[in-house]
Design a protein around this motif. Structure first.
Motif, PDB file in Angstrom:
ATOM      1  N   GLY A 204      -4.981  14.813 -19.679  1.00  0.00           N
ATOM      2  CA  GLY A 204      -4.566  14.669 -18.279  1.00  0.00           C
ATOM      3  C   GLY A 204      -5.500  13.850 -17.426  1.00  0.00           C
ATOM      4  N   GLU A 205      -6.322  13.007 -18.035  1.00  0.00           N
ATOM      5  CA  GLU A 205      -7.277  12.178 -17.292  1.00  0.00           C
ATOM      6  C   GLU A 205      -6.574  11.445 -16.142  1.00  0.00           C
ATOM      7  N   GLY A 206      -7.182  11.521 -14.949  1.00  0.00           N
ATOM      8  CA  GLY A 206      -6.624  10.856 -13.785  1.00  0.00           C
ATOM      9  C   GLY A 206      -5.806  11.762 -12.898  1.00  0.00           C
ATOM     10  N   SER A 207      -5.413  12.942 -13.393  1.00  0.00           N
ATOM     11  CA  SER A 207      -4.640  13.882 -12.592  1.00  0.00           C
ATOM     12  C   SER A 207      -5.579  14.895 -11.945  1.00  0.00           C
ATOM     13  N   ARG A 208      -5.076  15.627 -10.951  1.00  0.00           N
ATOM     14  CA  ARG A 208      -5.909  16.621 -10.282  1.00  0.00           C
ATOM     15  C   ARG A 208      -6.196  17.817 -11.184  1.00  0.00           C
ATOM     16  N   PHE A 209      -5.456  17.924 -12.307  1.00  0.00           N
ATOM     17  CA  PHE A 209      -5.677  19.019 -13.248  1.00  0.00           C
ATOM     18  C   PHE A 209      -6.332  18.541 -14.552  1.00  0.00           C
ATOM     19  N   ALA A 210      -6.928  17.358 -14.520  1.00  0.00           N
ATOM     20  CA  ALA A 210      -7.567  16.826 -15.723  1.00  0.00           C
ATOM     21  C   ALA A 210      -8.642  17.767 -16.241  1.00  0.00           C
ATOM     22  N   VAL A 211      -8.722  17.880 -17.561  1.00  0.00           N
ATOM     23  CA  VAL A 211      -9.773  18.669 -18.209  1.00  0.00           C
ATOM     24  C   VAL A 211     -10.920  17.727 -18.552  1.00  0.00           C
ATOM     25  N   HIS A 212     -12.082  17.988 -17.993  1.00  0.00           N
ATOM     26  CA  HIS A 212     -13.248  17.133 -18.205  1.00  0.00           C
ATOM     27  C   HIS A 212     -14.213  17.771 -19.198  1.00  0.00           C
ATOM     28  N   GLY A 213     -15.033  16.918 -19.809  1.00  0.00           N
ATOM     29  CA  GLY A 213     -16.064  17.402 -20.712  1.00  0.00           C
ATOM     30  C   GLY A 213     -15.695  17.318 -22.180  1.00  0.00           C
ATOM     31  N   LEU A 214     -14.500  16.822 -22.472  1.00  0.00           N
ATOM     32  CA  LEU A 214     -14.066  16.679 -23.869  1.00  0.00           C
ATOM     33  C   LEU A 214     -13.760  15.223 -24.191  1.00  0.00           C
ATOM     34  N   GLU A 215     -14.517  14.320 -23.573  1.00  0.00           N
ATOM     35  CA  GLU A 215     -14.228  12.891 -23.716  1.00  0.00           C
ATOM     36  C   GLU A 215     -14.298  12.402 -25.158  1.00  0.00           C
ATOM     37  N   LYS A 216     -15.077  13.070 -25.985  1.00  0.00           N
ATOM     38  CA  LYS A 216     -15.185  12.620 -27.380  1.00  0.00           C
ATOM     39  C   LYS A 216     -13.877  12.798 -28.144  1.00  0.00           C
ATOM     40  N   TYR A 217     -12.946  13.587 -27.579  1.00  0.00           N
ATOM     41  CA  TYR A 217     -11.650  13.775 -28.217  1.00  0.00           C
ATOM     42  C   TYR A 217     -10.562  12.887 -27.601  1.00  0.00           C
ATOM     43  N   TYR A 218     -10.907  12.109 -26.585  1.00  0.00           N
ATOM     44  CA  TYR A 218      -9.915  11.251 -25.942  1.00  0.00           C
ATOM     45  C   TYR A 218      -9.286  10.297 -26.957  1.00  0.00           C
ATOM     46  N   GLY A 219      -7.974  10.183 -26.854  1.00  0.00           N
ATOM     47  CA  GLY A 219      -7.236   9.266 -27.721  1.00  0.00           C
ATOM     48  C   GLY A 219      -6.958   9.803 -29.100  1.00  0.00           C
ATOM     49  N   LYS A 220      -7.486  10.979 -29.408  1.00  0.00           N
ATOM     50  CA  LYS A 220      -7.300  11.541 -30.741  1.00  0.00           C
ATOM     51  C   LYS A 220      -6.077  12.460 -30.775  1.00  0.00           C
ATOM     52  N   ASP A 221      -5.513  12.592 -31.946  1.00  0.00           N
ATOM     53  CA  ASP A 221      -4.352  13.464 -32.130  1.00  0.00           C
ATOM     54  C   ASP A 221      -4.848  14.894 -32.336  1.00  0.00           C
ATOM     55  N   ILE A 222      -5.224  15.505 -31.230  1.00  0.00           N
ATOM     56  CA  ILE A 222      -5.745  16.870 -31.281  1.00  0.00           C
ATOM     57  C   ILE A 222      -5.239  17.621 -30.063  1.00  0.00           C
ATOM     58  N   PHE A 223      -4.958  18.898 -30.238  1.00  0.00           N
ATOM     59  CA  PHE A 223      -4.468  19.741 -29.154  1.00  0.00           C
ATOM     60  C   PHE A 223      -5.667  20.368 -28.447  1.00  0.00           C
ATOM     61  N   LEU A 224      -5.559  20.570 -27.141  1.00  0.00           N
ATOM     62  CA  LEU A 224      -6.666  21.092 -26.341  1.00  0.00           C
ATOM     63  C   LEU A 224      -7.204  22.405 -26.893  1.00  0.00           C
ATOM     64  N   THR A 225      -6.314  23.297 -27.296  1.00  0.00           N
ATOM     65  CA  THR A 225      -6.743  24.595 -27.817  1.00  0.00           C
ATOM     66  C   THR A 225      -7.659  24.422 -29.026  1.00  0.00           C
ATOM     67  N   GLU A 226      -7.326  23.454 -29.882  1.00  0.00           N
ATOM     68  CA  GLU A 226      -8.132  23.181 -31.073  1.00  0.00           C
ATOM     69  C   GLU A 226      -9.478  22.581 -30.704  1.00  0.00           C
ATOM     70  N   ALA A 227      -9.482  21.633 -29.768  1.00  0.00           N
ATOM     71  CA  ALA A 227     -10.730  20.991 -29.361  1.00  0.00           C
ATOM     72  C   ALA A 227     -11.696  22.015 -28.763  1.00  0.00           C
ATOM     73  N   LEU A 228     -11.184  22.899 -27.919  1.00  0.00           N
ATOM     74  CA  LEU A 228     -12.030  23.935 -27.326  1.00  0.00           C
ATOM     75  C   LEU A 228     -12.617  24.854 -28.391  1.00  0.00           C
ATOM     76  N   THR A 229     -11.806  25.184 -29.382  1.00  0.00           N
ATOM     77  CA  THR A 229     -12.268  26.085 -30.442  1.00  0.00           C
ATOM     78  C   THR A 229     -13.378  25.441 -31.257  1.00  0.00           C
ATOM     79  N   LEU A 230     -13.229  24.168 -31.592  1.00  0.00           N
ATOM     80  CA  LEU A 230     -14.275  23.455 -32.333  1.00  0.00           C
ATOM     81  C   LEU A 230     -15.589  23.459 -31.553  1.00  0.00           C
ATOM     82  N   GLU A 231     -15.488  23.245 -30.253  1.00  0.00           N
ATOM     83  CA  GLU A 231     -16.693  23.224 -29.425  1.00  0.00           C
ATOM     84  C   GLU A 231     -17.317  24.613 -29.305  1.00  0.00           C
ATOM     85  N   ALA A 232     -16.477  25.627 -29.196  1.00  0.00           N
ATOM     86  CA  ALA A 232     -16.992  26.995 -29.103  1.00  0.00           C
ATOM     87  C   ALA A 232     -17.732  27.380 -30.375  1.00  0.00           C
ATOM     88  N   ILE A 233     -17.168  27.055 -31.506  1.00  0.00           N
ATOM     89  CA  ILE A 233     -17.810  27.378 -32.779  1.00  0.00           C
ATOM     90  C   ILE A 233     -19.134  26.625 -32.910  1.00  0.00           C
TER      91      ILE A 233
END
Length: 520
Positions: A204-233
């Protein structure tokens, strides 16, 4: 009442590395994972939370890892939160009832209320800038607190925030979990929903609800829930390497809208014949079920990580909870509005009825909880603050705020419950998505004591009474037939609100404060 559930041999086998009833309590400070889901209804799971009977809604969803956690620990059948996101999150962080912290609706922009408008009532000036760290006293319409992660941090914990924050307005210190006591902030900010769940859309980059801090996943075929889990682990593993106990606040954006397509799971639900609806699932509902399963996979991945390190697993507490009831409106969910979505409870997110506030909750505490049990102790979201501190062994601490929450640790350790626990809700606001007062939306306050749930609608001054033990769907209003019970509960609710100087709406026509429930 504390009940022991039957376990299969397979279930017991999967518990081996997590310990059993006979496991000795760990001597070290336990790691603690607070796993919070957004907008998940109490029936949005294959784990039954009502009368231990599988409902038609339970058969819609596939949550094998929630089932796994239920086998490991305790399922709470009387768990409650606020009906809206920010109030719940502020209560979790502060231990305060919403009537005390006054962040009674959802927050977003600095100095901006998010309420709908009304020609009948004007709303009190609630704390729409959210909770703030100590020292931020200059911010108006905000509540400075000593936060839960700050107390844990001061007592030796490495504190990790992962996912949705939504407890402080944009540009305030409270927007940033790193200023609210967290050592690490992954993707948390003022936004209460993701602009997109899709890495291909840069979340959602550019929107008022954009999620920041996961730029390394930008453009990748990954779902937000998965990206957050990888970072948490990754952060849990960092804490293990540092040999420092961690508190992980795993706060998913899922299952909040938008219902982007999680293609890993949606195919199995698309067009599936559904028992609750007696119809095939539509596209929106199929995507919603996929969001739920994606959240469940995250839980499973975290359990698998712990299982790979038995010494960590044996010293890690897991608490699972949702932040409010599931959506009850058919603009996003399929079915008869306020009836199908959280059945057998009535209504949903934003409503005073059970569908708006009753939650799925589970706890696993190695060496303390009994595998495969359920507990009927009544719990509300502010109770997590003192409970988690007790679990962490933090016995002496000072807070700026008065704590309303009551620890439920004894219900886990001694397997006893307090049947007299009374719960209070205060929402002197107007949620923007609907003002259907008949279905419990609009400005209200409520009390749950014993079997009885009393709802006070501020605009109409109507008092409604339901026996939720006999009538979980709250279809039979007993107010006329039980006036003494109404009077008793109205007084207790009013006294609670008065003691906290709770804010009240005003009638526009007379410019006067609306009376408390017992002044009706």
């Amino acid at each position: 009442m504390y009940k022991r559930l039957l376990l299969s041999g397979l279930a017991l086998t999967t518990l081996a590395s997590y310990g059993t009833e006979s496991a000795a309590p760990a001597k070290d400070k336990p790691n603690i994972i607070m796993f919070l889901v957004d907008d998940m209804g109490w029936q949005d799971t294959s784990v039954p939370f009502y009368n231990n009977q599988t409902s038609n809604l339970n058969t819609r969803f596939q949550t094998p890892n929630m089932e796994r956690l239920a086998r490991m620990g305790v399922k709470f059948t009387e768990a409650y939160a606020c009906a809206i996101s920010s109030p719940t999150r502020c209560s979790l962080m502060s231990g305060m009832n919403a009537s005390r912290h006054r962040v009674t609706n959802w927050t977003l922009e600095l100095n901006q209320q998010t309420d709908a408008t009304s020609d009948v009532i004007s709303l009190p000036s609630w704390n729409y800038n959210g909770i703030q760290p100590e020292g931020a006293d200059s911010i108006s319409n905000a509540t400075p607190i000593t936060s839960l992660p700050q107390v844990l941090k001061d007592n030796g914990y490495r504190t990790i925030h992962c996912g949705k924050a939504h407890f402080g307005a944009r540009t305030t210190p409270g927007e940033d979990p790193a200023q609210m006591g967290f050592d690490v902030n992954i993707a948390g900010g003022a936004n209460g929903a993701p602009g997109s769940y899709l890495g291909t859309r840069n979340f959602g980059e550019g929107s008022r609800f954009a999620v920041h801090g996961l730029e390394k996943y930008y453009g990748k075929d990954i779902f937000l829930t998965e990206a957050l889990t990888l970072e948490a682990i990754r952060e849990m593993d960092e804490s293990v390497q540092m040999k420092q106990p961690f508190y992980l606040y795993m706060s998913h954006y899922a299952v909040h809208s938008p219902y982007d397509d999680d293609a890993r799971f949606s195919g199995k639900y698309r067009g599936k014949e559904d028992k609750q609806l007696n119809a095939p699932l539509n596209e929106s509902e199929a995507r919603y079920a996929a969001l739920v399963e994606g959240m469940d996979k995250s839980l499973g991945d975290i359990l698998d990580y712990l299982n790979s390190k038995p010494e960590v697993a044996q010293n890690t507490i897991i608490l699972f909870m949702s932040d409010n009831g599931g959506q009850g409106l058919n603009n996003v969910r399929q079915g008869v509005e306020n009836r199908d979505q959280n059945y057998p409870a009535r209504a949903g997110k934003g409503s005073a009825f059970m569908g708006g506030v009753r939650e799925p909750m589970m706890v696993y505490w190695p060496g303390v909880t009994r595998p495969g049990t359920e507990c009927a102790q009544r719990v509300i979201i502010e109770d997590f603050y003192p409970t988690i501190l007790e679990m962490a062994g933090v016995k002496s601490y000072k807070t700026r705020q008065v704590i309303d929450g009551v620890s439920f640790a004894d219900a886990l350790k001694e397997h006893r419950i307090n049947p007299d626990r009374t719960l209070i809700w205060h929402f002197p606001n107007l949620w923007g998505e609907t003002q259907n007062k008949e279905e419990g939306y609009g400005a209200y306050s409520a009390i749950l004591k014993g079997d009885y749930h009393l709802i006070y609608t501020w605009e109409t001054r109507q008092l409604r009474l339901y026996n939720v033990k006999e009538d979980i769907g709250e279809q039979n209003d007993l107010a006329q037939s039980m006036p003494d019970k109404v009077k008793e509960l109205a007084k207790e609710l009013s006294d609670y609100l008065r003691a906290r100087d709770a804010q009240r709406p005003t009638l526009i026509q007379t410019n006067s404060l609306i009376p408390y429930p017992d002044e009706k």
